[in-house]
Design a protein around this motif. Structure first.
Motif, PDB file in Angstrom:
ATOM      1  N   GLY A 257      77.995  63.122   3.112  1.00 46.70           N
ATOM      2  CA  GLY A 257      77.479  62.991   4.465  1.00 46.70           C
ATOM      3  C   GLY A 257      76.087  62.412   4.492  1.00 46.70           C
ATOM      4  N   GLY A 258      75.857  61.508   5.442  1.00 43.96           N
ATOM      5  CA  GLY A 258      74.552  60.890   5.578  1.00 43.96           C
ATOM      6  C   GLY A 258      74.169  60.781   7.035  1.00 43.96           C
ATOM      7  N   THR A 259      73.102  60.053   7.282  1.00 38.75           N
ATOM      8  CA  THR A 259      72.630  59.831   8.634  1.00 38.75           C
ATOM      9  C   THR A 259      72.582  58.336   8.905  1.00 38.75           C
ATOM     10  OG1 THR A 259      70.332  59.908   7.870  1.00 38.75           O
ATOM     11  CG2 THR A 259      71.279  61.956   8.709  1.00 38.75           C
ATOM     12  N   GLN A 260      72.278  57.966  10.139  1.00 36.61           N
ATOM     13  CA  GLN A 260      72.268  56.559  10.513  1.00 36.61           C
ATOM     14  C   GLN A 260      70.960  55.896  10.109  1.00 36.61           C
ATOM     15  OE1 GLN A 260      73.983  57.214  14.710  1.00 36.61           O
ATOM     16  NE2 GLN A 260      74.674  55.162  14.137  1.00 36.61           N
ATOM     17  N   VAL A 261      70.854  55.622   8.820  1.00 39.57           N
ATOM     18  CA  VAL A 261      69.708  54.920   8.271  1.00 39.57           C
ATOM     19  C   VAL A 261      70.228  53.808   7.364  1.00 39.57           C
ATOM     20  CG1 VAL A 261      68.172  56.917   8.381  1.00 39.57           C
ATOM     21  CG2 VAL A 261      69.554  56.527   6.311  1.00 39.57           C
ATOM     22  N   TRP A 262      69.343  52.892   7.001  1.00 41.82           N
ATOM     23  CA  TRP A 262      69.722  51.826   6.077  1.00 41.82           C
ATOM     24  C   TRP A 262      69.913  52.414   4.683  1.00 41.82           C
ATOM     25  CZ3 TRP A 262      70.988  46.808   7.065  1.00 41.82           C
ATOM     26  CH2 TRP A 262      70.797  46.375   8.380  1.00 41.82           C
ATOM     27  N   PRO A 263      70.976  52.023   3.977  1.00 43.71           N
ATOM     28  CA  PRO A 263      71.334  52.669   2.712  1.00 43.71           C
ATOM     29  C   PRO A 263      70.440  52.273   1.542  1.00 43.71           C
ATOM     30  CG  PRO A 263      72.825  50.860   3.154  1.00 43.71           C
ATOM     31  CD  PRO A 263      71.949  50.996   4.378  1.00 43.71           C
ATOM     32  N   LYS A 264      70.520  53.091   0.503  1.00 41.56           N
ATOM     33  CA  LYS A 264      69.852  52.825  -0.762  1.00 41.56           C
ATOM     34  C   LYS A 264      70.889  52.913  -1.880  1.00 41.56           C
ATOM     35  CE  LYS A 264      65.456  54.841   0.810  1.00 41.56           C
ATOM     36  NZ  LYS A 264      64.408  55.862   0.535  1.00 41.56           N
ATOM     37  N   LYS A 265      70.451  52.505  -3.059  1.00 39.69           N
ATOM     38  CA  LYS A 265      71.344  52.615  -4.208  1.00 39.69           C
ATOM     39  C   LYS A 265      71.247  54.004  -4.831  1.00 39.69           C
ATOM     40  CE  LYS A 265      71.913  47.809  -5.645  1.00 39.69           C
ATOM     41  NZ  LYS A 265      71.843  46.854  -6.778  1.00 39.69           N
ATOM     42  N   LYS A 266      72.362  54.440  -5.386  1.00 37.18           N
ATOM     43  CA  LYS A 266      72.421  55.694  -6.125  1.00 37.18           C
ATOM     44  C   LYS A 266      73.227  55.420  -7.399  1.00 37.18           C
ATOM     45  CE  LYS A 266      73.452  59.637  -4.012  1.00 37.18           C
ATOM     46  NZ  LYS A 266      74.286  60.707  -3.373  1.00 37.18           N
ATOM     47  N   GLY A 267      72.646  55.777  -8.534  1.00 37.83           N
ATOM     48  CA  GLY A 267      73.364  55.512  -9.779  1.00 37.83           C
ATOM     49  C   GLY A 267      73.641  54.045 -10.012  1.00 37.83           C
ATOM     50  N   GLY A 268      72.792  53.174  -9.471  1.00 42.11           N
ATOM     51  CA  GLY A 268      72.933  51.748  -9.719  1.00 42.11           C
ATOM     52  C   GLY A 268      73.822  50.997  -8.747  1.00 42.11           C
ATOM     53  N   ILE A 269      74.482  51.701  -7.819  1.00 37.69           N
ATOM     54  CA  ILE A 269      75.328  51.016  -6.848  1.00 37.69           C
ATOM     55  C   ILE A 269      74.989  51.517  -5.444  1.00 37.69           C
ATOM     56  CG2 ILE A 269      77.171  50.708  -8.546  1.00 37.69           C
ATOM     57  CD1 ILE A 269      78.730  52.884  -7.229  1.00 37.69           C
ATOM     58  N   TRP A 270      75.372  50.765  -4.432  1.00 37.92           N
ATOM     59  CA  TRP A 270      75.042  51.115  -3.063  1.00 37.92           C
ATOM     60  C   TRP A 270      75.781  52.373  -2.622  1.00 37.92           C
ATOM     61  CZ3 TRP A 270      70.934  49.164  -0.903  1.00 37.92           C
ATOM     62  CH2 TRP A 270      70.484  47.898  -1.292  1.00 37.92           C
ATOM     63  N   ASP A 271      75.027  53.303  -2.058  1.00 33.43           N
ATOM     64  CA  ASP A 271      75.580  54.561  -1.551  1.00 33.43           C
ATOM     65  C   ASP A 271      75.796  54.392  -0.045  1.00 33.43           C
ATOM     66  OD1 ASP A 271      76.325  57.235  -1.329  1.00 33.43           O
ATOM     67  OD2 ASP A 271      74.256  57.905  -1.031  1.00 33.43           O
ATOM     68  N   LEU A 272      77.056  54.343   0.382  1.00 36.90           N
ATOM     69  CA  LEU A 272      77.403  54.026   1.775  1.00 36.90           C
ATOM     70  C   LEU A 272      78.189  55.193   2.373  1.00 36.90           C
ATOM     71  CD1 LEU A 272      78.482  50.302   1.223  1.00 36.90           C
ATOM     72  CD2 LEU A 272      76.187  51.215   1.667  1.00 36.90           C
TER      73      LEU A 272
END
Length: 409
Positions: A257-272
């Motif tokens: 679960g996330g919020t409505q923000v621009w994503p970042k990478k996690k573990g080297g890949i994009w976390d969406l």
């Protein structure tokens, strides 16, 4: 195929969902056939690229995918970012209810690309289920039903058409294990590698496994096509990510679960991740997936009181539209919406997502894209611009407007 965070309410109003079991998806091979007749094979047309069979001919290399957007370019100083919206489908099996072709048509009518997270066992006949060896579970076990042979056929046809229409084919893995000692939440990196290898095998060897000789191949090399996934019940991302990175995947949509923000990478890949959206009539927010909305409406049943359906449909539509409007009018964060080809509560969630898509499609700067297409855009942006975008919270408009905000990146 039911998805919700296992972290209780998460401050998102998911208490009802957290109390519900996740035995699996209610669709499966023994589902009623509905009123959808056999789908005709799509005859090759002169405009389609020549196919070069791969392996047993279940798949084929047909060259670049049709109907792709122009090559993305970096956001220019002072430019307003597009409003990206990604509609995605977990499982992506056609079980005779006509929902897969329905949304292929909706997408075509409104110029949308989508992501279909295909469950590998949906291309494996139940008579061959012994081929599936799920990690930490009995051979052939699955918490979602195997499809009938006719529904396997329909799924192959629709997945083929989806790719030709420009959509992305990701993976929802296979057996959808959410509870107990065999839950995907307990899987190791090696377990995930085995599950992925098997999912790819079922997609790339359906002709051998089914014996079907009258269907066209899937027109893509799945090993190259597959660049992202969503895990069952949004579990197991932490141990999946190293394996995903090793495989060269570009994104993962399995965060709880996330919020409505621009994503970042996690573990080297994009976390969406799926996102918390304003829930009409409530002070809390709800995760951006049909099942989570259902869980807060009809609690522990997918067949609530029919008299409530019209109000629930309006509320579900409003959830998606409210989330869209909040981002569109402020930080332009991408909106991620998850769905299942299900007729829960009389099919109101299918109507809601269609109504919401139509409400979004004609707005200025809106791009209805797949996860892979969105990742393409992210990958060409400068780190400075991305940092500026990522610095905006949910519902936070850039101070002084976009012209000044992105110009200083």
């Amino acid at each position: 195929m039911r998805e919700f965070s296992r972290r209780g309410a998460l401050g998102l109003g998911l208490g009802a969902a957290a109390a519900m079991g996740v035995a699996g998806c209610s669709s499966g091979g023994k589902a009623g056939s509905g009123n959808l007749g056999p789908l005709k094979d799509r005859s090759p047309k002169p405009s389609e690229p020549a196919a070069k069979p791969i392996g047993d001919g279940s798949t084929a290399d047909t060259g670049p995918q049709p109907h792709q957007p122009p090559k993305p370019v970096p956001l220019q100083p002072g430019e307003t970012p597009p409003q990206f919206v990604v509609f995605s489908w977990d499982g992506a099996g056609e079980v005779g209810n006509g929902l897969f072709p329905r949304f292929l048509k909706v997408a075509k009518d409104h110029g949308a690309a989508m992501t279909f997270f295909l469950s590998g066992i949906y291309l494996l006949p139940e008579s061959r289920k012994s081929l599936y060896k799920p990690p930490n579970n009995p051979v052939g076990a699955s918490d979602i039903g195997y499809l009938t042979d006719d529904h396997v056929r329909e799924t192959i046809r629709n997945v083929r058409q989806a790719w030709l229409d420009g959509h992305e084919i990701g993976t929802h893995f296979n057996g959808h294990f959410c509870g107990g000692s065999g839950s995907v939440g307990r899987w190791t990196g090696a377990d995930w590698q085995s599950e992925i290898d098997q999912a790819v095998s079922f997609v790339t060897n359906w002709r051998t496994n089914t014996g079907f000789t009258d269907l066209e191949p899937l027109p893509f090399d799945y090993r190259k096509e597959l660049v992202g996934a969503r895990t069952p019940c949004l579990l197991g991302q932490e141990n999946l990510l190293p394996t995903a990175e090793k495989l060269g995947w570009r994104y993962d949509a399995s965060s709880p679960g996330g919020t409505q923000v621009w994503p970042k990478k996690k573990g080297g890949i994009w976390d969406l991740p799926l996102q918390a959206l304003p829930f009409p009539g409530h002070s809390f927010e709800v995760l951006s997936m049909d099942y989570n909305i259902l869980a807060n409406q009809s609690k522990n049943t997918t067949r609530g009181v029919p008299a409530n359906y019209p109000g629930w449909r309006t509320q579900a539509t409003g959830t998606y539209v409210n989330g869209f409007r909040r981002a569109y009018e402020t930080n332009r964060a991408p909106l991620f919406i998850g769905n299942h080809f299900e007729q829960w509560n009389g099919g109101i969630y299918m109507d809601a997502v269609e109504e919401a898509l139509k409400a979004m499609a004609d707005k200025k700067d809106v791009r209805l894209v797949s996860f892979r297409q969105f990742t393409d855009w992210l990958d060409v942006q400068s780190p400075a611009v991305l940092a500026k975008l990522q610095g905006l919270g949910p519902g936070q408009a850039p101070a002084g407007g976009w012209a000044g905000y992105t110009k200083t990146a």
